[in-house]
Design an enzyme around this catalytic site. Sequence first.
Site, PDB file in Angstrom:
ATOM      1  CG  HIS A 144      33.105  40.471  13.707  1.00  0.00           C
ATOM      2  ND1 HIS A 144      32.783  39.148  13.646  1.00  0.00           N
ATOM      3  CD2 HIS A 144      32.438  41.076  12.677  1.00  0.00           C
ATOM      4  CE1 HIS A 144      31.958  38.935  12.629  1.00  0.00           C
ATOM      5  NE2 HIS A 144      31.745  40.089  12.017  1.00  0.00           N
ATOM      6  CG  HIS A 166      35.555  41.865   9.269  1.00  0.00           C
ATOM      7  ND1 HIS A 166      35.097  41.829   7.972  1.00  0.00           N
ATOM      8  CD2 HIS A 166      34.484  41.528  10.052  1.00  0.00           C
ATOM      9  CE1 HIS A 166      33.817  41.509   7.952  1.00  0.00           C
ATOM     10  NE2 HIS A 166      33.426  41.316   9.196  1.00  0.00           N
ATOM     11  CG  ASP A 222      25.399  39.993   8.467  1.00  0.00           C
ATOM     12  OD1 ASP A 222      25.005  39.038   9.158  1.00  0.00           O
ATOM     13  OD2 ASP A 222      25.933  41.008   8.954  1.00  0.00           O
ATOM     14  N   PRO A 223      25.221  37.245   4.339  1.00  0.00           N
ATOM     15  CG  PRO A 223      25.075  34.965   3.908  1.00  0.00           C
ATOM     16  CD  PRO A 223      25.527  35.930   4.950  1.00  0.00           C
ATOM     17  CG  LEU A 224      19.917  36.243   3.684  1.00  0.00           C
ATOM     18  CD1 LEU A 224      18.816  35.972   4.711  1.00  0.00           C
ATOM     19  CD2 LEU A 224      19.484  35.740   2.310  1.00  0.00           C
ATOM     20  CD  GLN A 225      22.450  43.071   6.753  1.00  0.00           C
ATOM     21  OE1 GLN A 225      22.946  42.425   7.659  1.00  0.00           O
ATOM     22  NE2 GLN A 225      22.371  44.386   6.781  1.00  0.00           N
TER      23      GLN A 225
END
Length: 264
Positions: A144, A166, A222-225
């Site tokens: 990152h 990113h 973080d796809p669940l977020q």
Amino acid sequence: RYRGEWDSVAKWALENQLTSFPDVLLMVQVPRIYHVHASSQAVSSFAEWLDFLWRPLFEATLDPASHPELSEFLLHLAGFDSVDDESVSNYPLRAPEGYPTPEEWKSAKSPGYSYYTYYFYANIHALNTLRQKKGLNTFNFRPHAGEAGSPHHLATTFLLAHSINHGIRLHESPPLLYLYYLCSIGLAISPQSNNLLFKTLDKHPFKEFFDVGLNVSLTTDDPLQFHSSDNPLLEEYIIAQKHWKLSQTDLSEIARNSVLQSGF
């Protein structure tokens, strides 16, 4: 946290068949949380933290029988990410007294971004050299960077990383942006995550990066977020297509970049 943690991770991955898909390569995300382990006295120095992290990988490469599950797991690994809150400044870029070596770093405070990144790079480079000599797969370093924090993080990863996750602050430094363009360093970007944390879509530089020829891809984070569907990567593509009016040719180029950045 402890010397056998890699073996536990590898055993979990194999038992849950994460390595059973021939068209899937895995990335391991390592949090930069030396300060947490030092504060709890799990490690006594930054050198010990590095040793817990990297020594088992060298041992599994040199003697697969010493870590059989870890040795098998590494065959399915594409590379390493490192992550923490970039906006937190743990240590100044230049210390008037000079930086201590990892053996001397006994403070419970974490080193700065560049210090972490250099020792990740150095260990991955040495590990890759060893594995290449043994005819084994090697690993990319894709940390990152440039999501938040100082632009010097992007200068560090230009020197040390294969690609980054990113990189959305790159537009703040035209010289760095040009260097990333010249060297075609990959940027795996998750606009949906950025939209909620750092850059709303109307200010997001993804289309600018794509238009000037940077090596950009779309990814999830973080796809669940941050995602609403059961196919978060497709969700990223659909939203990007509609918001930036991307053509099918554009999407094909972005998908190609993604495959190459993933280590295939």
